[in-house]
Design a protein around this motif. Structure first.
Motif, PDB file in Angstrom:
ATOM      1  N   VAL A   3       0.743  -1.125   0.153  1.00 32.42           N
ATOM      2  CA  VAL A   3       0.422   0.261  -0.050  1.00 32.42           C
ATOM      3  C   VAL A   3       0.881   0.990  -0.010  1.00 32.42           C
ATOM      4  CG1 VAL A   3      -2.129  -0.897   1.200  1.00 32.42           C
ATOM      5  CG2 VAL A   3      -0.138  -0.570   2.586  1.00 32.42           C
ATOM      6  N   PRO A   4      -0.110   1.953   0.011  1.00 30.69           N
ATOM      7  CA  PRO A   4       1.497   3.670  -0.703  1.00 30.69           C
ATOM      8  C   PRO A   4       1.638   4.513   0.833  1.00 30.69           C
ATOM      9  CG  PRO A   4      -1.334   3.905  -1.569  1.00 30.69           C
ATOM     10  CD  PRO A   4      -0.335   2.282  -1.269  1.00 30.69           C
ATOM     11  N   ARG A   5       2.924   4.495   0.886  1.00 32.57           N
ATOM     12  CA  ARG A   5       2.807   5.355   2.129  1.00 32.57           C
ATOM     13  C   ARG A   5       2.194   6.517   2.617  1.00 32.57           C
ATOM     14  NH1 ARG A   5       8.817   3.425   5.038  1.00 32.57           N
ATOM     15  NH2 ARG A   5       6.882   5.068   6.581  1.00 32.57           N
ATOM     16  N   LEU A   6       2.080   7.646   2.053  1.00 35.28           N
ATOM     17  CA  LEU A   6       1.757   8.545   1.450  1.00 35.28           C
ATOM     18  C   LEU A   6       0.733   8.488   0.277  1.00 35.28           C
ATOM     19  CD1 LEU A   6       1.378  11.412   2.546  1.00 35.28           C
ATOM     20  CD2 LEU A   6       3.194  11.879   1.815  1.00 35.28           C
ATOM     21  N   ILE A   7      -1.019   9.039   0.456  1.00 36.43           N
ATOM     22  CA  ILE A   7      -1.629   8.894  -0.575  1.00 36.43           C
ATOM     23  C   ILE A   7      -1.764  11.047  -0.534  1.00 36.43           C
ATOM     24  CG2 ILE A   7      -3.890   8.825  -1.696  1.00 36.43           C
ATOM     25  CD1 ILE A   7      -3.948   6.441  -0.314  1.00 36.43           C
ATOM     26  N   VAL A   8      -2.204  11.281  -2.227  1.00 33.16           N
ATOM     27  CA  VAL A   8      -1.362  12.896  -2.105  1.00 33.16           C
ATOM     28  C   VAL A   8      -3.204  13.340  -2.853  1.00 33.16           C
ATOM     29  CG1 VAL A   8      -0.645  14.624  -2.495  1.00 33.16           C
ATOM     30  CG2 VAL A   8       0.323  13.298  -1.587  1.00 33.16           C
ATOM     31  N   PHE A   9      -3.701  14.367  -2.203  1.00 34.89           N
ATOM     32  CA  PHE A   9      -4.699  14.446  -3.692  1.00 34.89           C
ATOM     33  C   PHE A   9      -4.846  16.514  -3.723  1.00 34.89           C
ATOM     34  CE2 PHE A   9      -6.190  11.622  -0.186  1.00 34.89           C
ATOM     35  CZ  PHE A   9      -6.723  10.887  -0.972  1.00 34.89           C
ATOM     36  N   ASP A  10      -5.007  16.672  -4.957  1.00 35.29           N
ATOM     37  CA  ASP A  10      -5.542  17.805  -5.194  1.00 35.29           C
ATOM     38  C   ASP A  10      -6.893  18.465  -4.719  1.00 35.29           C
ATOM     39  OD1 ASP A  10      -5.047  20.672  -6.968  1.00 35.29           O
ATOM     40  OD2 ASP A  10      -6.877  19.503  -8.069  1.00 35.29           O
ATOM     41  N   LEU A  11      -7.019  19.563  -4.531  1.00 31.64           N
ATOM     42  CA  LEU A  11      -8.479  20.084  -4.190  1.00 31.64           C
ATOM     43  C   LEU A  11      -9.362  19.883  -5.047  1.00 31.64           C
ATOM     44  CD1 LEU A  11      -7.231  22.217  -0.859  1.00 31.64           C
ATOM     45  CD2 LEU A  11      -8.520  20.280  -0.396  1.00 31.64           C
ATOM     46  N   ASP A  12      -8.511  21.223  -6.096  1.00 29.05           N
ATOM     47  CA  ASP A  12     -10.352  21.287  -6.800  1.00 29.05           C
ATOM     48  C   ASP A  12     -10.368  20.135  -7.643  1.00 29.05           C
ATOM     49  OD1 ASP A  12     -10.663  24.045  -5.992  1.00 29.05           O
ATOM     50  OD2 ASP A  12      -9.143  24.844  -6.935  1.00 29.05           O
ATOM     51  N   PHE A  13     -11.664  20.181  -7.630  1.00 36.25           N
ATOM     52  CA  PHE A  13     -12.595  18.792  -8.891  1.00 36.25           C
ATOM     53  C   PHE A  13     -11.718  17.390  -8.829  1.00 36.25           C
ATOM     54  CE2 PHE A  13     -12.102  23.154 -11.162  1.00 36.25           C
ATOM     55  CZ  PHE A  13     -14.022  23.205 -11.347  1.00 36.25           C
ATOM     56  N   VAL A  21     -16.252  26.240  -9.544  1.00 37.89           N
ATOM     57  CA  VAL A  21     -14.662  26.523 -10.736  1.00 37.89           C
ATOM     58  C   VAL A  21     -14.120  25.943  -9.517  1.00 37.89           C
ATOM     59  CG1 VAL A  21     -16.468  28.938 -11.194  1.00 37.89           C
ATOM     60  CG2 VAL A  21     -15.344  28.482  -8.237  1.00 37.89           C
ATOM     61  N   TRP A  22     -12.523  26.967  -9.057  1.00 38.19           N
ATOM     62  CA  TRP A  22     -11.641  26.561  -9.042  1.00 38.19           C
ATOM     63  C   TRP A  22     -11.563  26.973  -7.634  1.00 38.19           C
ATOM     64  CZ3 TRP A  22      -9.906  28.121 -13.810  1.00 38.19           C
ATOM     65  CH2 TRP A  22      -9.313  26.795 -14.967  1.00 38.19           C
ATOM     66  N   CYS A  23     -11.651  26.947  -6.412  1.00 37.61           N
ATOM     67  CA  CYS A  23     -11.578  27.737  -5.298  1.00 37.61           C
ATOM     68  C   CYS A  23     -11.446  29.329  -5.202  1.00 37.61           C
ATOM     69  CB  CYS A  23     -11.214  26.962  -4.058  1.00 37.61           C
ATOM     70  SG  CYS A  23      -9.359  27.076  -4.093  1.00 37.61           S
ATOM     71  N   ASP A  24     -10.448  29.644  -6.132  1.00 42.37           N
ATOM     72  CA  ASP A  24      -9.549  30.721  -6.196  1.00 42.37           C
ATOM     73  C   ASP A  24     -11.009  31.365  -7.204  1.00 42.37           C
ATOM     74  OD1 ASP A  24      -9.050  29.615  -8.540  1.00 42.37           O
ATOM     75  OD2 ASP A  24      -6.541  29.855  -7.289  1.00 42.37           O
ATOM     76  N   ALA A 114      10.060   8.038   0.143  1.00 42.40           N
ATOM     77  CA  ALA A 114      10.770   8.003  -0.734  1.00 42.40           C
ATOM     78  C   ALA A 114       9.016   8.503  -1.955  1.00 42.40           C
ATOM     79  CB  ALA A 114      11.017   6.486  -1.796  1.00 42.40           C
ATOM     80  N   TYR A 115       9.879   8.697  -3.267  1.00 40.87           N
ATOM     81  CA  TYR A 115       8.442   9.655  -4.267  1.00 40.87           C
ATOM     82  C   TYR A 115       7.763   7.859  -4.629  1.00 40.87           C
ATOM     83  CZ  TYR A 115      10.062  14.088  -5.172  1.00 40.87           C
ATOM     84  OH  TYR A 115      10.664  14.960  -4.742  1.00 40.87           O
ATOM     85  N   LYS A 116       8.523   6.212  -4.882  1.00 40.83           N
ATOM     86  CA  LYS A 116       8.089   5.209  -4.938  1.00 40.83           C
ATOM     87  C   LYS A 116       6.697   5.092  -3.996  1.00 40.83           C
ATOM     88  CE  LYS A 116      11.407   2.692  -3.905  1.00 40.83           C
ATOM     89  NZ  LYS A 116      12.440   1.496  -3.595  1.00 40.83           N
ATOM     90  N   GLU A 117       6.837   5.486  -2.876  1.00 41.86           N
ATOM     91  CA  GLU A 117       6.289   4.760  -1.890  1.00 41.86           C
ATOM     92  C   GLU A 117       4.830   6.172  -1.832  1.00 41.86           C
ATOM     93  OE1 GLU A 117       8.412   4.124   1.761  1.00 41.86           O
ATOM     94  OE2 GLU A 117       9.158   5.692   0.875  1.00 41.86           O
ATOM     95  N   MET A 118       4.461   6.778  -3.046  1.00 39.12           N
ATOM     96  CA  MET A 118       3.448   7.252  -2.905  1.00 39.12           C
ATOM     97  C   MET A 118       2.260   7.867  -3.979  1.00 39.12           C
ATOM     98  SD  MET A 118       5.099  11.632  -2.430  1.00 39.12           S
ATOM     99  CE  MET A 118       6.748  11.386  -1.408  1.00 39.12           C
ATOM    100  N   LEU A 119       1.340   7.684  -3.679  1.00 36.69           N
ATOM    101  CA  LEU A 119       0.122   7.871  -4.569  1.00 36.69           C
ATOM    102  C   LEU A 119      -0.666   8.966  -4.504  1.00 36.69           C
ATOM    103  CD1 LEU A 119      -1.693   5.957  -6.478  1.00 36.69           C
ATOM    104  CD2 LEU A 119      -2.776   5.500  -4.155  1.00 36.69           C
ATOM    105  N   PHE A 120      -0.937   9.581  -6.296  1.00 36.30           N
ATOM    106  CA  PHE A 120      -1.230  11.019  -5.858  1.00 36.30           C
ATOM    107  C   PHE A 120      -2.250  11.001  -6.540  1.00 36.30           C
ATOM    108  CE2 PHE A 120       0.009  15.549  -8.622  1.00 36.30           C
ATOM    109  CZ  PHE A 120      -1.389  15.258  -7.946  1.00 36.30           C
ATOM    110  N   PHE A 121      -3.638  11.830  -7.254  1.00 41.04           N
ATOM    111  CA  PHE A 121      -4.962  11.921  -7.738  1.00 41.04           C
ATOM    112  C   PHE A 121      -4.931  13.378  -7.567  1.00 41.04           C
ATOM    113  CE2 PHE A 121      -5.351   7.904  -5.256  1.00 41.04           C
ATOM    114  CZ  PHE A 121      -6.023   7.612  -5.828  1.00 41.04           C
ATOM    115  N   ASP A 122      -4.838  13.522  -8.722  1.00 38.34           N
ATOM    116  CA  ASP A 122      -5.288  15.087  -9.261  1.00 38.34           C
ATOM    117  C   ASP A 122      -6.090  15.176 -10.548  1.00 38.34           C
ATOM    118  OD1 ASP A 122      -4.790  17.729 -11.203  1.00 38.34           O
ATOM    119  OD2 ASP A 122      -3.470  17.547  -8.993  1.00 38.34           O
TER     120      ASP A 122
END
Length: 160
Positions: A3-13, A21-24, A114-122
């Motif tokens: 499993v990923p050690r860190l999951i990273v999320f974007d905010l808008d959409f 719209v974007w929050c800004d 490490a980057y390989k331990e991360m999962l990113f959603f955008d």
């Protein structure tokens, strides 16, 4: 299963919709009434339906989660996170106008992972390509986070 050690999320959409719209692009001040958040013009800010369950899953599996948003209005984004009562769920938050590469360099340094331990959603392909180039498993979010996309991505990560 890995499993990923860190999951990273974007905010808008990705985690939320701000009235299309974007929050800004919102118009503070924000009003909170009956668990509804609106800007001055009546635009509704809401998390996508499955987000609470996704964040709970991360908590239950002891997976750290983070935010990476390059909004031009970081104070507004942080205020909205507070109104949505989810600020405490994120171990790290890189919310400022900049490249996602800078966000991820800061996340790597802060987390020690490490980057390989991360999962990113955008929701933006340019971010997926840029961050994916670092070795981060990067997932394109077409219409807001869903449990189906999240769990399929966890399975893909495990198979890497």
């Amino acid at each position: 299963m890995s499993v990923p050690r860190l999951i990273v999320f974007d905010l808008d959409f990705t985690l939320w919709d701000c009235g299309g719209v974007w929050c800004d692009c919102l118009s503070p001040p924000f009003r909170v009434r009956d668990r509804r958040i609106e800007d001055r013009t009546g635009r509704l800010v809401r998390l996508y339906d499955d987000v609470h369950d996704i964040l709970t899953h991360c908590d239950e599996q002891a997976i750290s989660i983070a935010l990476a948003s390059r909004t031009q209005q970081p104070d507004w984004a942080r205020e909205l996170l507070g109104h949505l009562d989810i600020t405490h769920r994120f171990a790290f938050a890189e919310i400022y106008p900049s490249s996602k590469l800078r966000h991820f360099a800061a996340l790597q340094q802060a987390s020690g992972l490490a980057y390989k331990e991360m999962l990113f959603f955008d929701d933006e392909m340019r971010n997926i390509d840029e961050v994916g180039g670092l070795g981060v498993a990067s997932i394109y979010v077409r219409d807001g986070m869903t449990a189906e996309l999240f769990h399929a991505s966890l399975n893909e990560f495990a198979e890497r």
